[in-house]
Design an enzyme around this catalytic site. Sequence first.
Site, PDB file in Angstrom:
ATOM      1  N   SER A 275     114.068  21.081  -4.189  1.00  0.00           N
ATOM      2  CA  SER A 275     113.495  19.997  -3.381  1.00  0.00           C
ATOM      3  C   SER A 275     114.063  18.651  -3.791  1.00  0.00           C
ATOM      4  CB  SER A 275     111.972  20.007  -3.546  1.00  0.00           C
ATOM      5  OG  SER A 275     111.403  18.872  -2.960  1.00  0.00           O
TER       6      SER A 275
ATOM      7  N   GLU B  79     105.911  24.877  -5.961  1.00  0.00           N
ATOM      8  CA  GLU B  79     104.996  23.887  -6.553  1.00  0.00           C
ATOM      9  C   GLU B  79     103.766  23.675  -5.662  1.00  0.00           C
ATOM     10  OE1 GLU B  79     106.652  20.045  -7.830  1.00  0.00           O
ATOM     11  OE2 GLU B  79     104.641  19.204  -7.529  1.00  0.00           O
TER      12      GLU B  79
ATOM     13  N   THR C 146     105.631  16.705  -6.759  1.00  0.00           N
ATOM     14  CA  THR C 146     106.293  15.766  -7.683  1.00  0.00           C
ATOM     15  C   THR C 146     107.704  15.363  -7.242  1.00  0.00           C
ATOM     16  OG1 THR C 146     107.158  17.642  -8.933  1.00  0.00           O
ATOM     17  CG2 THR C 146     105.093  16.660  -9.725  1.00  0.00           C
TER      18      THR C 146
END
Length: 336
Positions: free
Chosen positions: A237, A139, A178
């Site tokens: 994550s 990401e 995020t």
Amino acid sequence: MASSAAAKSSITIRLCGPRGFCAGVDRAIQIVVLALKEFGAPVYVRHEIVHNRYVVEGLEAKGAIFVEELDEIPLEHRKQPVVFSAHGVPKSVPADADQGNLFYLDATCPLVSKVHKQAMRHHRLGRHVVLIGHAGHPEVIGTMGQLPEGAVSLIETVEDADVYEPSDPDNLGFVTQTTLSVDDTAGVIKRLHERFPNLTAPAADSICYATTNRQEAVKQAAPGCDLFLIVGAPNSSNSKRLVEVALRAGARKAVLVQRAAEIDWATVGDIATVGLSAGASAPEVIVNEIIEAFRERYHARVELADTVEENEHFLVNRELRHVELTVADMAFVNGE
Ligand code: SF4
């Protein structure tokens, strides 16, 4: 712990809600399944569609082929679709796909795309972008790749924020990955604000609803837990953050597990209360498998530890909206 039925001891499993699949993961898996139905196998997927082996292997069994780079797609299959994963991709990836006449379907989570837009807005307004996130995570690579080289600085920790020396300290804007720890990120942002009072925040939080809700549910359930199990992959994550949250909130021990078979029963020891949750890419079927594994060894009572209800739903790509899923497909997409 007792292994025979007669000697089984009693435990409580505190099952967190919300847990497991989020709307972005659900959408990404759906896109691959729908693409397989519409275009037939193989459907290529660039990077693990979501960070979960069970999901990846399930899609492989249906005809998906996972690659890390577009040039791994054989020439004779270049008319078949390639799906970009939920984590998002640098701008160079769709550009390369166009260049190579590949047909791609973007499964980037809309909430990751929102962060891309936040970063681009900072840049358009002349700000240098500070991205708070973990180096090497897809990401982060995708978000950094929305802007020209040198336009984004990555900050991972408060210590990074302490030593960061931007060339124009009054003209900075930040966004975050995020799936970060809500509490850790607040600490990094606070430190950056102390050092750079004119630092501009994005218009809305970059940490997504699913990350926030799963962390809050674990935080509330963790006090008093002898063990906290988080279903998730080592490269996920948001799952790793849930382990940290459980420990900080008072669980005596917290462990990431991918399958029930990974639980090291010899080290579980004497327990009365087990917390259980799952990262946003972990299917419910594995949560159930773990509950069953406890039931084989203990008199296990499941106590629901729900916080908020989630109703988010993201539409799939326009090209796939007319394709229908069978009941079995729906069960797979929902992680059941
Ligand atoms: S964890 Fe959040 S950002 Fe990631 S796919 Fe799920 S909803 Fe989207």
